[in-house]
Scaffold this active site. Structure first.
Site, mmCIF file in Angstrom:
data_model
loop_
_atom_site.group_PDB
_atom_site.id
_atom_site.type_symbol
_atom_site.label_atom_id
_atom_site.label_comp_id
_atom_site.label_asym_id
_atom_site.label_seq_id
_atom_site.Cartn_x
_atom_site.Cartn_y
_atom_site.Cartn_z
ATOM 1 N N ARG A 53 30.927 -73.065 20.760
ATOM 2 C CA ARG A 53 31.817 -73.303 21.628
ATOM 3 C C ARG A 53 31.697 -72.356 22.935
ATOM 4 O O ARG A 53 31.492 -72.824 23.976
ATOM 5 C CB ARG A 53 33.291 -72.904 21.338
ATOM 6 C CG ARG A 53 34.226 -72.663 22.441
ATOM 7 C CD ARG A 53 35.600 -72.330 21.830
ATOM 8 N NE ARG A 53 36.692 -72.254 22.352
ATOM 9 C CZ ARG A 53 37.692 -73.155 22.979
ATOM 10 N NH1 ARG A 53 37.564 -74.325 22.708
ATOM 11 N NH2 ARG A 53 38.436 -72.723 23.812
ATOM 12 N N GLU B 149 31.028 -79.956 23.126
ATOM 13 C CA GLU B 149 31.896 -80.933 23.521
ATOM 14 C C GLU B 149 30.745 -82.048 24.035
ATOM 15 O O GLU B 149 30.810 -82.275 25.379
ATOM 16 C CB GLU B 149 32.914 -80.643 24.286
ATOM 17 C CG GLU B 149 34.046 -79.857 23.568
ATOM 18 C CD GLU B 149 34.941 -78.889 24.591
ATOM 19 O OE1 GLU B 149 34.923 -79.104 25.692
ATOM 20 O OE2 GLU B 149 35.701 -78.091 23.961
ATOM 21 N N GLU C 177 40.492 -84.003 28.441
ATOM 22 C CA GLU C 177 39.957 -84.132 27.304
ATOM 23 C C GLU C 177 39.717 -85.535 26.706
ATOM 24 O O GLU C 177 40.681 -86.365 26.658
ATOM 25 C CB GLU C 177 41.176 -83.335 26.257
ATOM 26 C CG GLU C 177 41.534 -81.864 26.641
ATOM 27 C CD GLU C 177 40.489 -80.950 26.161
ATOM 28 O OE1 GLU C 177 39.685 -81.259 25.611
ATOM 29 O OE2 GLU C 177 40.782 -79.719 26.359
ATOM 30 N N HIS D 21 32.163 -76.191 27.413
ATOM 31 C CA HIS D 21 32.095 -75.700 26.125
ATOM 32 C C HIS D 21 30.935 -76.535 25.095
ATOM 33 O O HIS D 21 31.061 -77.845 25.513
ATOM 34 C CB HIS D 21 33.662 -76.251 25.577
ATOM 35 C CG HIS D 21 34.726 -75.232 25.716
ATOM 36 N ND1 HIS D 21 36.002 -75.659 26.014
ATOM 37 C CD2 HIS D 21 34.835 -73.830 25.908
ATOM 38 C CE1 HIS D 21 36.797 -74.553 26.190
ATOM 39 N NE2 HIS D 21 35.759 -73.505 26.226
ATOM 40 N N HIS E 258 36.172 -82.088 29.218
ATOM 41 C CA HIS E 258 36.286 -81.507 27.867
ATOM 42 C C HIS E 258 36.389 -82.484 26.840
ATOM 43 O O HIS E 258 36.820 -83.519 27.083
ATOM 44 C CB HIS E 258 37.279 -80.487 27.643
ATOM 45 C CG HIS E 258 37.104 -78.991 28.359
ATOM 46 N ND1 HIS E 258 37.062 -78.024 27.936
ATOM 47 C CD2 HIS E 258 37.158 -78.999 29.795
ATOM 48 C CE1 HIS E 258 36.945 -76.953 28.711
ATOM 49 N NE2 HIS E 258 37.165 -77.405 29.830
HETATM 50 ZN ZN LIG Z 1 36.659 -77.688 25.769
#
Ligand SMILES: [Zn+2]
Ligand SMILES: *[C@@H]1O[C@H](CO)[C@@H](O)[C@H](O)[C@H]1NC(C)=O
Ligand SMILES: *[C@@H]1O[C@H](CO)[C@@H](O)[C@H](O)[C@H]1NC(C)=O
Ligand SMILES: *[C@@H]1O[C@H](CO)[C@@H](O)[C@H](O)[C@H]1NC(C)=O
Ligand SMILES: *[C@@H]1O[C@H](CO)[C@@H](O)[C@H](O)[C@H]1NC(C)=O
Length: 359
Positions: free
Chosen positions: A149, A92, A294, A89, A220
């Site tokens: 994104r 990020e 994340e 993405h 991410h």
């Molecule tokens: Zn992501």
């Protein structure tokens, strides 16, 4: 008028200055553009002969070559492998920063730490610093594109937007949950499973050596989560319990560095249901330890994490990643069983993210 000595001194000084510039350390604690990261990869390969090799394994929609760093010693034996990708993405940015930090740390540890030496003998690390290169470059264009994104492929002919969400495009319950078929949506999953060249590159590269991979770690931001398969609530990983225990151990390792809490669970349990993620695809392929990280934070800065948080974020995430990798290694090569007070941690699970922002 300059004397001969004065002139020589000047020449000498500028030579020294040039040499100093040459030796300037790469700054791991700032965000880097794609050209800087590509140059860094070449330098890392050059500085670590016999240990680091650049592997080209695909092309983006805009025809950029997708590269990873393969880190490991050629022992002549068949080795196991660890996968890590960052920047699927675009916005990020902390993710590519982490992949670069991770590479530096394992290369440093490999020089001094017997455990890392053992792991690099037994396993190759395949690290892709930026998978969605087109999107990443677009997110650097100006402040109106910073939060891009998706990738940069045009949608279907009647679509006036760009981009497919690469983390909805993998062949894992594709197109069923947490996706959109509206090509303007942030979660547009593509025209069919693996329609996108970036998803194809990972699918072919990892798929053709899937028995080698012990871990699939995809990085991410944001939310401070460790997500285990699957994103679809009707599917449960055969080693779900073990994935949770190892994930909780990783969260514990993360917490011990700077006190940050990471929540562990499946996407539907701690975030939102989804389909077509690379994490789920990897687990369906039989890769046992598949996790989505994340990273920081929990929404204060979100995707625009300030540069002064790069170092602590990377330090704690490294500790978490190393926990998972070491577990997978020891179980495979030593038969060691990493048990822990994991059930206790399960009771401490809290859902930290309530926003619906896409991560
Ligand atoms: Zn992501
Ligand atoms: C983008 O930058 C310009 C010029 O620096 C500024 O005026 C504008 O408010 C910024 N827009 C956003 C969305 O941040
Ligand atoms: C598709 O998504 C865009 C962006 O979210 C939205 O503006 C548009 O109304 C949607 N189109 C349809 C047909 O739902
Ligand atoms: C999950 O399975 C149940 C029972 O078969 C079914 O009713 C439900 O629609 C399934 N959920 C999804 C999201 O497919
Ligand atoms: C982390 O979680 C623990 C237990 O739930 C809590 O006591 C602690 O305050 C949390 N730390 C932070 C920084 O939120």
């Amino acid at each position: 008028m300059l004397s001969y000595v004065g002139l020589s001194l000047l020449v000498l000084l500028s030579a020294m200055e040039a040499a100093t510039v040459e030796r300037v350390e790469y700054d791991y604690y700032k965000y880097h553009t794609m050209p800087e990261i590509t140059k860094w990869m070449a330098q890392v390969e050059k500085d670590n002969p016999g240990v680091v090799t650049i592997v080209e394994y695909g092309q983006t929609y805009e025809k950029r070559v997708i590269r990873l760093l393969k880190i490991g010693l050629n022992t002549g034996e068949k080795k196991k492998a660890i996968w890590m990708d960052c920047g699927i993405h675009a916005r990020e940015w902390i993710a590519p920063a982490f992949c670069q930090y991770f590479v530096r740390q394992i290369l440093q540890a490999h020089k001094t730490d017997p455990k890392m030496q053992e792991m690099i003998r037994n396993m190759d690390f395949y690290v892709t610093p930026v998978l969605n290169m087109d999107g990443y470059i677009y997110s650097w264009k100006d402040n109106t594109t910073r939060l891009w994104r998706k990738n940069r492929s045009p949608g279907p002919p009647d679509c006036d937007s760009y981009g497919t969400d690469l983390n909805r495009n993998f062949d894992a319950n594709w197109g069923t949950l947490g996706v959109s078929f509206n090509c303007s949506s942030e979660t547009y999953c593509g025209s069919q499973a693996v329609s996108e060249p970036e998803a194809q590159a990972v699918t072919y590269f990892v798929g053709s050596r899937k028995d080698d991979f012990l871990c699939f770690l995809t990085i991410h931001s944001y939310g401070q989560l460790l997500l285990v398969p699957y994103g679809h609530p009707n599917f449960t990983a055969p080693n779900y319990k073990e994935l949770m225990e190892v994930g909780l151990g990783a969260a514990d390792a993360i917490r011990s560095v700077h006190g940050k809490n990471y929540t562990v669970g499946t996407s539907p349990d701690v975030l939102y249901a989804n389909s077509g993620s690379s994490r789920d695809w990897a687990r369906f392929q039989g890769i046992p330890y598949s996790y989505t990280f994340e990273l920081r934070d929990k929404g204060t800065f979100g995707f625009q994490l300030p540069q002064d948080q790069i170092q602590p974020t990377c330090e704690e995430a490294y500790s978490g990643a190393l926990h998972i990798i070491t577990y997978a290694h020891d179980k495979t090569f030593n038969g060691a069983v990493a048990t822990a007070a994991a059930t206790l941690w399960t009771m401490l699970l809290t859902v930290g993210v309530t926003s619906t922002t896409l991560m």
